[in-house]
Write a protein that holds these residues in place. Structure first.
Motif, PDB file in Angstrom:
ATOM      1  N   ALA A  92       0.829  -1.209   0.000  1.00  0.00           N
ATOM      2  CA  ALA A  92       0.000   0.000   0.000  1.00  0.00           C
ATOM      3  C   ALA A  92       0.859   1.254   0.000  1.00  0.00           C
ATOM      4  N   ALA A  93       1.916   1.274   0.795  1.00  0.00           N
ATOM      5  CA  ALA A  93       2.797   2.445   0.838  1.00  0.00           C
ATOM      6  C   ALA A  93       3.465   2.653  -0.513  1.00  0.00           C
ATOM      7  N   ARG A  94       3.925   1.586  -1.127  1.00  0.00           N
ATOM      8  CA  ARG A  94       4.562   1.712  -2.444  1.00  0.00           C
ATOM      9  C   ARG A  94       3.571   2.185  -3.500  1.00  0.00           C
ATOM     10  N   THR A  95       2.364   1.643  -3.475  1.00  0.00           N
ATOM     11  CA  THR A  95       1.345   2.031  -4.450  1.00  0.00           C
ATOM     12  C   THR A  95       1.018   3.517  -4.325  1.00  0.00           C
ATOM     13  N   ALA A 140       1.912   6.610  -7.049  1.00  0.00           N
ATOM     14  CA  ALA A 140       0.830   7.441  -7.582  1.00  0.00           C
ATOM     15  C   ALA A 140       1.109   8.918  -7.331  1.00  0.00           C
ATOM     16  N   LEU A 141       1.563   9.255  -6.135  1.00  0.00           N
ATOM     17  CA  LEU A 141       1.899  10.658  -5.837  1.00  0.00           C
ATOM     18  C   LEU A 141       3.054  11.136  -6.705  1.00  0.00           C
ATOM     19  N   ALA A 142       4.065  10.288  -6.892  1.00  0.00           N
ATOM     20  CA  ALA A 142       5.238  10.671  -7.676  1.00  0.00           C
ATOM     21  C   ALA A 142       4.873  10.912  -9.139  1.00  0.00           C
ATOM     22  N   ARG A 143       3.872  10.200  -9.646  1.00  0.00           N
ATOM     23  CA  ARG A 143       3.421  10.405 -11.029  1.00  0.00           C
ATOM     24  C   ARG A 143       2.622  11.687 -11.190  1.00  0.00           C
ATOM     25  N   GLY A 144       2.255  12.295 -10.084  1.00  0.00           N
ATOM     26  CA  GLY A 144       1.518  13.543 -10.151  1.00  0.00           C
ATOM     27  C   GLY A 144       0.020  13.378  -9.991  1.00  0.00           C
ATOM     28  N   GLU A 145      -0.435  12.206  -9.586  1.00  0.00           N
ATOM     29  CA  GLU A 145      -1.864  12.017  -9.350  1.00  0.00           C
ATOM     30  C   GLU A 145      -2.300  12.830  -8.140  1.00  0.00           C
ATOM     31  N   ALA A 146      -3.575  13.134  -8.094  1.00  0.00           N
ATOM     32  CA  ALA A 146      -4.120  13.901  -6.974  1.00  0.00           C
ATOM     33  C   ALA A 146      -3.953  13.116  -5.674  1.00  0.00           C
ATOM     34  N   LEU A 178      10.053  14.790  -2.754  1.00  0.00           N
ATOM     35  CA  LEU A 178       9.760  13.401  -2.417  1.00  0.00           C
ATOM     36  C   LEU A 178       8.280  13.225  -2.127  1.00  0.00           C
ATOM     37  N   ALA A 179       7.725  12.143  -2.653  1.00  0.00           N
ATOM     38  CA  ALA A 179       6.372  11.727  -2.309  1.00  0.00           C
ATOM     39  C   ALA A 179       6.514  10.649  -1.242  1.00  0.00           C
ATOM     40  N   VAL A 180       5.979  10.908  -0.054  1.00  0.00           N
ATOM     41  CA  VAL A 180       6.132   9.988   1.075  1.00  0.00           C
ATOM     42  C   VAL A 180       4.753   9.498   1.500  1.00  0.00           C
ATOM     43  N   VAL A 181       4.601   8.199   1.604  1.00  0.00           N
ATOM     44  CA  VAL A 181       3.352   7.594   2.060  1.00  0.00           C
ATOM     45  C   VAL A 181       3.686   6.667   3.219  1.00  0.00           C
ATOM     46  N   GLU A 182       2.925   6.816   4.298  1.00  0.00           N
ATOM     47  CA  GLU A 182       3.103   5.969   5.466  1.00  0.00           C
ATOM     48  C   GLU A 182       1.791   5.256   5.758  1.00  0.00           C
ATOM     49  N   VAL A 183       1.881   3.960   5.986  1.00  0.00           N
ATOM     50  CA  VAL A 183       0.719   3.137   6.312  1.00  0.00           C
ATOM     51  C   VAL A 183       0.969   2.522   7.674  1.00  0.00           C
ATOM     52  N   ARG A 184       0.025   2.727   8.608  1.00  0.00           N
ATOM     53  CA  ARG A 184       0.135   2.170   9.949  1.00  0.00           C
ATOM     54  C   ARG A 184      -1.094   1.319  10.248  1.00  0.00           C
TER      55      ARG A 184
END
Length: 122
Positions: free
Chosen positions: A44-47, A51-57, A83-89
């Motif tokens: 999920a974090a990678r996905t 998506a953020l890095a590609r410029g998606e909303a 950097l696009a950073v996503v954290e899943v907890r």
């Protein structure tokens, strides 16, 4: 062959050991489930980060990450310093017991496409 006073000792020993074996089995199965949930958090974090890095909303990237994450996971998104950073907890609790559980999760960071240099003489 058992005689006299020893009769029934196997039944008593089984009555003592069987609940312990059930507890060990439940804990083993739960640990396998927790590992699966950890892998889902990583995916999920990678996905979301891709998506953020590609410029998606942010909403679309968050929805993609939330869909890949285990039910009840908390997904946070951030774009800063290229950097696009996503954290899943996620809190994995033992079924039927409740309580705080084990905190698992993952964080992924990917360079945004605006900051990637293509064809710089390599």
């Amino acid at each position: 062959m058992l005689i006299g006073r020893e009769r029934g000792t196997v039944t008593a020993e089984t009555a003592v050991v069987l609940p312990a074996l059930v507890v060990v089995l439940v804990l083993c199965l739960w640990s396998v489930t927790v590992v699966g949930q950890q892998l889902r958090c990583i995916d999920a974090a990678r996905t979301g980060a891709r998506a953020l890095a590609r410029g998606e909303a942010s909403a679309a990237a968050g929805a993609a990450a939330q869909q890949a994450a285990p039910d009840g996971a908390i997904v946070t998104l951030r774009v800063s310093a290229g950097l696009a950073v996503v954290e899943v907890r996620y809190s994995a609790t033992l079924p039927g017991v409740g309580g705080p559980g084990i905190q698992i999760g993952s964080r992924a960071a990917v360079a945004t496409e605006e900051d990637v240099v293509v064809g710089d003489g390599w």
